[in-house]
Scaffold this motif. Structure first.
Motif, PDB file in Angstrom:
ATOM      1  N   VAL A 165     -95.268 -17.576  12.752  1.00  0.00           N
ATOM      2  CA  VAL A 165     -93.946 -18.112  13.045  1.00  0.00           C
ATOM      3  C   VAL A 165     -93.822 -19.556  12.586  1.00  0.00           C
ATOM      4  N   HIS A 166     -94.969 -20.225  12.299  1.00  0.00           N
ATOM      5  CA  HIS A 166     -94.942 -21.608  11.832  1.00  0.00           C
ATOM      6  C   HIS A 166     -94.914 -21.706  10.316  1.00  0.00           C
ATOM      7  N   GLY A 167     -94.916 -20.540   9.631  1.00  0.00           N
ATOM      8  CA  GLY A 167     -94.815 -20.557   8.179  1.00  0.00           C
ATOM      9  C   GLY A 167     -96.130 -20.693   7.455  1.00  0.00           C
ATOM     10  N   PHE A 168     -97.221 -20.224   8.055  1.00  0.00           N
ATOM     11  CA  PHE A 168     -98.532 -20.266   7.406  1.00  0.00           C
ATOM     12  C   PHE A 168     -99.174 -18.882   7.480  1.00  0.00           C
ATOM     13  N   THR A 216    -127.431  -5.922  15.922  1.00  0.00           N
ATOM     14  CA  THR A 216    -127.240  -7.168  16.652  1.00  0.00           C
ATOM     15  C   THR A 216    -126.063  -7.966  16.115  1.00  0.00           C
ATOM     16  N   PHE A 217    -125.737  -7.796  14.843  1.00  0.00           N
ATOM     17  CA  PHE A 217    -124.682  -8.596  14.232  1.00  0.00           C
ATOM     18  C   PHE A 217    -123.296  -7.987  14.409  1.00  0.00           C
ATOM     19  N   ILE A 218    -123.195  -6.775  14.933  1.00  0.00           N
ATOM     20  CA  ILE A 218    -121.878  -6.141  15.077  1.00  0.00           C
ATOM     21  C   ILE A 218    -120.951  -6.964  15.972  1.00  0.00           C
ATOM     22  N   PRO A 219    -121.388  -7.433  17.156  1.00  0.00           N
ATOM     23  CA  PRO A 219    -120.458  -8.231  17.972  1.00  0.00           C
ATOM     24  C   PRO A 219    -119.997  -9.502  17.278  1.00  0.00           C
ATOM     25  N   ILE A 220    -120.857 -10.098  16.443  1.00  0.00           N
ATOM     26  CA  ILE A 220    -120.460 -11.327  15.757  1.00  0.00           C
ATOM     27  C   ILE A 220    -119.361 -11.038  14.733  1.00  0.00           C
ATOM     28  N   VAL A 221    -119.489  -9.932  13.999  1.00  0.00           N
ATOM     29  CA  VAL A 221    -118.449  -9.572  13.034  1.00  0.00           C
ATOM     30  C   VAL A 221    -117.134  -9.296  13.765  1.00  0.00           C
ATOM     31  N   GLN A 222    -117.194  -8.608  14.874  1.00  0.00           N
ATOM     32  CA  GLN A 222    -115.981  -8.303  15.622  1.00  0.00           C
ATOM     33  C   GLN A 222    -115.314  -9.571  16.145  1.00  0.00           C
ATOM     34  N   VAL A 223    -116.126 -10.515  16.609  1.00  0.00           N
ATOM     35  CA  VAL A 223    -115.567 -11.772  17.101  1.00  0.00           C
ATOM     36  C   VAL A 223    -114.976 -12.578  15.951  1.00  0.00           C
ATOM     37  N   ALA A 224    -115.646 -12.563  14.793  1.00  0.00           N
ATOM     38  CA  ALA A 224    -115.104 -13.269  13.628  1.00  0.00           C
ATOM     39  C   ALA A 224    -113.741 -12.718  13.248  1.00  0.00           C
ATOM     40  N   ALA A 225    -113.602 -11.392  13.283  1.00  0.00           N
ATOM     41  CA  ALA A 225    -112.305 -10.792  12.980  1.00  0.00           C
ATOM     42  C   ALA A 225    -111.261 -11.173  14.022  1.00  0.00           C
ATOM     43  N   GLN A 226    -111.662 -11.191  15.280  1.00  0.00           N
ATOM     44  CA  GLN A 226    -110.718 -11.476  16.357  1.00  0.00           C
ATOM     45  C   GLN A 226    -110.167 -12.889  16.259  1.00  0.00           C
ATOM     46  N   PHE A 227    -111.025 -13.868  15.974  1.00  0.00           N
ATOM     47  CA  PHE A 227    -110.594 -15.261  15.982  1.00  0.00           C
ATOM     48  C   PHE A 227    -110.000 -15.687  14.633  1.00  0.00           C
ATOM     49  N   LEU A 228    -110.697 -15.381  13.544  1.00  0.00           N
ATOM     50  CA  LEU A 228    -110.239 -15.867  12.245  1.00  0.00           C
ATOM     51  C   LEU A 228    -108.932 -15.232  11.815  1.00  0.00           C
ATOM     52  N   MET A 229    -108.740 -13.948  12.117  1.00  0.00           N
ATOM     53  CA  MET A 229    -107.521 -13.282  11.678  1.00  0.00           C
ATOM     54  C   MET A 229    -106.312 -13.670  12.521  1.00  0.00           C
ATOM     55  N   GLN A 230    -106.509 -14.517  13.530  1.00  0.00           N
ATOM     56  CA  GLN A 230    -105.393 -15.079  14.285  1.00  0.00           C
ATOM     57  C   GLN A 230    -105.193 -16.556  13.990  1.00  0.00           C
ATOM     58  N   GLU A 231    -106.088 -17.144  13.193  1.00  0.00           N
ATOM     59  CA  GLU A 231    -105.949 -18.548  12.807  1.00  0.00           C
ATOM     60  C   GLU A 231    -105.156 -18.663  11.509  1.00  0.00           C
ATOM     61  N   GLU A 232    -104.451 -19.759  11.386  1.00  0.00           N
ATOM     62  CA  GLU A 232    -103.629 -19.988  10.214  1.00  0.00           C
ATOM     63  C   GLU A 232    -104.407 -20.731   9.137  1.00  0.00           C
ATOM     64  N   THR A 233    -104.094 -20.416   7.892  1.00  0.00           N
ATOM     65  CA  THR A 233    -104.662 -21.127   6.761  1.00  0.00           C
ATOM     66  C   THR A 233    -103.692 -22.217   6.320  1.00  0.00           C
ATOM     67  N   SER A 234    -104.023 -22.891   5.235  1.00  0.00           N
ATOM     68  CA  SER A 234    -103.147 -23.935   4.712  1.00  0.00           C
ATOM     69  C   SER A 234    -102.084 -23.376   3.762  1.00  0.00           C
ATOM     70  N   LYS A 235    -102.102 -22.060   3.508  1.00  0.00           N
ATOM     71  CA  LYS A 235    -101.132 -21.445   2.593  1.00  0.00           C
ATOM     72  C   LYS A 235     -99.821 -21.201   3.326  1.00  0.00           C
ATOM     73  N   SER A 277    -103.638 -24.856  10.716  1.00  0.00           N
ATOM     74  CA  SER A 277    -104.659 -25.753  10.205  1.00  0.00           C
ATOM     75  C   SER A 277    -104.199 -26.484   8.962  1.00  0.00           C
ATOM     76  N   GLY A 278    -103.043 -26.152   8.448  1.00  0.00           N
ATOM     77  CA  GLY A 278    -102.571 -26.797   7.251  1.00  0.00           C
ATOM     78  C   GLY A 278    -101.735 -28.020   7.578  1.00  0.00           C
ATOM     79  N   ALA A 279    -101.385 -28.769   6.540  1.00  0.00           N
ATOM     80  CA  ALA A 279    -100.587 -29.971   6.720  1.00  0.00           C
ATOM     81  C   ALA A 279     -99.218 -29.595   7.248  1.00  0.00           C
ATOM     82  N   GLY A 280     -98.799 -30.334   8.269  1.00  0.00           N
ATOM     83  CA  GLY A 280     -97.500 -30.077   8.848  1.00  0.00           C
ATOM     84  C   GLY A 280     -97.468 -28.940   9.823  1.00  0.00           C
ATOM     85  N   ALA A 281     -98.608 -28.340  10.102  1.00  0.00           N
ATOM     86  CA  ALA A 281     -98.633 -27.224  11.037  1.00  0.00           C
ATOM     87  C   ALA A 281     -98.359 -27.725  12.426  1.00  0.00           C
ATOM     88  N   GLY A 282     -97.769 -26.868  13.229  1.00  0.00           N
ATOM     89  CA  GLY A 282     -97.525 -27.237  14.602  1.00  0.00           C
ATOM     90  C   GLY A 282     -96.064 -27.111  14.944  1.00  0.00           C
TER      91      GLY A 282
END
Length: 818
Positions: free
Chosen positions: A267-270, A213-232, A698-703
């Motif tokens: 491309v935004h440097g994060f 049951t948790f397989i789709p949740i892991v796949q969705v987590a990978a899909q969304f989080l690995m495309q989001e930027e961190t503050s680094k 998601s970091g300062a100055g992002a955008g």
């Protein structure tokens, strides 16, 4: 002087105490029982050669177990006839060595050949029937092998290059940790510890493993989080130290910043989230949401069934199976990443080589992308085509021709196809050893089909032992076929489907916490995760009831309620413990009920041996490396069959209730959207809730620069939460089924279909089964016998009334009521 002993109800031994005569001793009622003489009292009879344990299970339902050296048995009490039938069916009828509880190994290992005479089945070994450790080890091995296929393939499906892109070391740890944790959590479930009126565990052979049951949740987590930027911040991919692992080539399964993580620096440097961070966020969110199952363990099972009737839980399980079947099919064709890009084409055009230096405007290029016309730096056409101009080779005094590379869904004008087959995808599947072929190549399909063929062969002629372990045996057969096969390239090179070069570098042992992941809580995952735990709780209730029926213990009243409460509590605790050691959440496995029924052994010693087998296999790191080397096409063939069985379980749950107009409408609404999202997930993720601005940092100055407004972090979380919930088939389908089931009124008597006289077969289909995960043949036989007995009593009453025998009619009606 006759001897008599007192034993608690849950531990009644069978032995010879050497005493003469026969005496009955009543012991106080079991505190788990509902009290009273009809339930909970145990009478123990001892003699020179016989000990009879008679435990009443409520209103005449008596369990009688006999161990007699001479082959004779005795009957006592009102339940003698029922006990006599049970003894005859279990082989305790005074004939042959089975009366001494000897297991029939010939029956267990004899293939089911068309012309062969079937062997007599062994006696049934109850929960506390003494069994040898040798027999328990074989029975436990069957339980372990029956569940091992699902445990080891789940980490492979979510951790590889198609989703989390973890390193090989991380993947091996997930496989080993899954096996070890399954053994430890199964021991907690089987042991059943009690404290101050609460019970942790079922006390049955209820094994636990990784939940699909948790397989789709892991796949969705990978899909969304690995495309989001961190503050680094980063200037290039090498600055992202927690790098994505390589997906193919010499760096496959290796994490090396600046080499294997192209595109991780945005491309935004994060830096974007790594797969390790995405997996840690899933585990942290699962630990938080597992507390819900602890609360659900305090809820009576009847209220859980009322809140989630079969029309709701069946829709959820069916959609889980439908979504996972698509994942299995992608791997069968070669891999998930190449499957999702199968309609993409790569076109290349090579300009001619010319003598001398004729670069720049002097070169007579015919490319439609000459001077960068098809290579815009931004906009919707970015990356569609790439143009490389001519280059002058000083040593040879030759100008190398220009190169135009395009990725398109149809051939651009003037660009020749790169592949021989213009309909073949240019993104090749690289998770099958050294072989890299387009998705759906006949070589991949044949490997997956070999697993299906072996499953069919085992079902046709396999022995009971092989049928219990059919999944892992089919996976081993596919692995053997792949390891002995080679792919010959057009150039004549031989490529292997199975590469075992890394096996020698793997350490011999692997233990928990050998690898660690950064735990976090990702709020968008909370809504689908809560639905996930609610559904696993409902499934656990059915699994426990199925195990109780297969074990031939009490399946009603306070005894079953105690086991369900303990099982749900253990489910939540074990899921929390599994995530704390960086393994996927665990839940009860439904296959073990069928194993109990087929092997006719419900003794807990077999469950303990199953735990030992799982832990031993998990500690051996080379076993995990061997499993990880299985080609994805073979894994896909096995998981397709496995996940389709999940969908079939959902259909069996839906069949528990009569399909009237109201339920048909609920099914149409929930399955229409759920199956549609499973087929076209972009329906809910493409443009339903577009982001504001081009930045996602998601970091300062992002955008983006230039004052363009960027949505806030809260809006991003809400948007991602909505997309995750709407794009996960079983989440949106379950929500729709819950809402429709709550708002739609019940059909009136005039709207319902007219009732007809049902024969035994029709009643067998309409009678609600006690659990959807029980043996279907057992359910049909039980329902058919119930209908036949009812019809016989009704006909007897009718004949008595026709004869005018008032007394006989009254007696028969009383008998029917009893």
């Amino acid at each position: 002087m006759p001897k008599s002993r007192k034993f608690p109800n849950d531990r009644i031994p069978l032995f010879d105490n050497g005493a003469a005569g026969l005496e009955a001793t009543e012991v106080p009622p079991n505190p788990r029982s509902e009290g009273g003489r009809e339930d909970g009292w145990t009478t123990v009879y001892t003699s020179e050669d016989t000990l009879v344990a008679e435990e009443t299970r409520g209103l005449g339902d008596v369990e009688l177990e006999v161990l007699n050296r001479e082959g004779a048995h005795r009957r006592h009490g009102d339940g003698a006839s029922q006990c006599d039938k049970r003894q005859q069916s279990d082989g305790l009828d005074g004939a042959g060595p089975r009366n001494k509880r000897e297991y029939s190994w010939a029956w267990l290992c004899t293939p089911r050949l068309p012309c062969a005479k079937p062997s007599a089945p062994p006696p049934f070994f109850y929960l506390h029937t003494p069994v040898s450790w040798a027999l328990a080890a074989v029975m436990g091995l069957q339980h372990a092998l029956a569940m091992m296929g699902g445990i080891v393939t789940t980490p492979i499906l979510v951790s590889g290059p198609d989703y989390l892109r973890l390193s090989t070391d991380d993947v091996l740890y997930m496989i080993s940790a899954g096996l070890i944790v399954s053994g430890l959590t199964s021991f907690i479930q089987i042991r059943a510890v009690e404290w101050r009126g609460w019970q942790l565990g079922t006390g049955l052979v209820s094994v636990m493993g990784t939940s699909f049951t948790f397989i789709p949740i892991v796949q969705v987590a990978a899909q969304f989080l690995m495309q989001e930027e961190t503050s680094k911040r980063c200037e290039w991919d090498g600055d992202c130290e927690d790098a994505w692992a390589g997906v193919s080539g010499p760096f496959k399964g290796i994490s090396k910043a600046g080499v294997t993580n192209a595109g991780q620096c945005s491309v935004h440097g994060f830096c974007k989230h790594s797969g390790r961070e995405a997996y840690g966020a899933f585990l942290g969110t699962a630990m938080l949401c597992s507390l819900l199952e602890l609360l659900l363990s305090c809820t009576p099972a009847r209220l859980m069934r009322k809140a989630f009737p079969p029309i709701v839980s069946g829709v959820c399980v069916l959609l889980i199976g439908v979504g996972l079947t698509g994942t299995g099919f992608k791997y069968w064709g070669g891999g998930a990443a190449c499957a999702e890009s199968a309609n993409r084409r790569k076109m290349e055009y090579h300009g001619p080589d010319l003598p001398g230096n004729v670069t720049g405007a002097l070169y007579p290029s015919e490319s439609p992308c000459r001077f960068g016309a098809c290579d815009p730096p931004d906009g919707k056409f970015v990356g569609v085509c790439r143009y490389t101009g001519p280059a002058y080779d000083v040593a040879d005094n030759v100008t190398k021709g220009d190169l135009t590379t395009c990725e398109a869904f149809s051939s651009p004008p003037g660009v020749a196809p790169y592949a021989t087959d213009p309909m073949a995808s240019w993104i090749l599947c690289g998770s099958n050893g050294e072989v890299t072929l387009p998705f759906g190549s006949p070589q991949y399909l044949t490997l997956g089909a070999s697993v299906f063929g072996f499953l069919l062969l085992v079902e046709l002629v396999g022995s009971p032992f092989m049928r219990n372990c059919n999944l892992i045996l089919a996976l081993a057969a596919g692995f053997l076929i792949a390891s002995t096969s080679r792919y010959i390239t057009p150039d004549g090179d031989s490529q292997r489907y199975v590469v075992l070069d890394a096996l020698s570098a793997t350490p011999p042992f692997l233990f928990l916490w050998a690898r660690r992941f950064p735990l976090a809580v990702y709020p968008p995952l909370i809504p689908p995760m809560l639905i996930c735990f609610v559904i696993t709780a409902v499934e656990t209730i059915g699994d426990i009831t199925a195990s109780a029926e297969a074990s031939r213990v009490v399946t009603y009243g306070s005894e079953l309620a105690k086991r369900i409460q303990g099982g749900l509590l253990a489910d939540g605790v074990n899921s929390f413990l599994a995530c704390s050691v960086f393994s996927l959440p665990n839940t009860t496995i439904s296959q073990n009920a069928a194993v109990i029924s087929l092997t006719r052994c419900a003794n807990r010693r077999a469950g303990y041996c199953c735990c030992i087998w799982l832990i031993l296999v998990g500690i051996l790191a080379k076993t995990a490396a061997l499993i990880n080397s299985i080609p994805k096409a073979v894994v896909g063939g096995m998981t397709t069959f496995l996940f389709v069985n999940v969908a079939v379980s959902g259909i069996s749950i839906l069949a528990m209730d009569k399909l009237d107009r109201r339920r048909r409408f609920i099914l149409a609404g929930a399955l229409g959207v759920g199956i549609g999202v499973a087929i076209v997930p972009a329906w809910a993720t493409n443009a339903l809730w577009p982001a504001i601005g081009a930045g996602t940092g998601s970091g300062a100055g992002a955008g983006p620069e230039g004052g363009v407004q960027v949505e806030s972090k809260l809006v991003q979380l809400l948007r991602n939460s909505a997309k995750i919930t709407l794009s996960t088939p079983y989440c949106i389908g379950t929500i729709i089924a819950l809402v429709l089931n709550a708002v739609l009124p019940q059909d009136t008597a005039e709207e319902e279909e007219p009732e007809h006289e049902h024969d035994a077969d029709t009643e067998a289909q309409a009678l609600p089964t006690r659990t959807p995960t029980a043996d279907p043949q057992f359910q049909r036989d039980h329902a058919r016998d119930h209908a036949r007995d009812r019809d016989r009593d009704r006909d007897r009453d009718r004949e008595a009334d026709m004869d005018g025998d008032e007394h006989a009619g009254v007696d028969d009606r009383d008998t029917a009521e009893c």
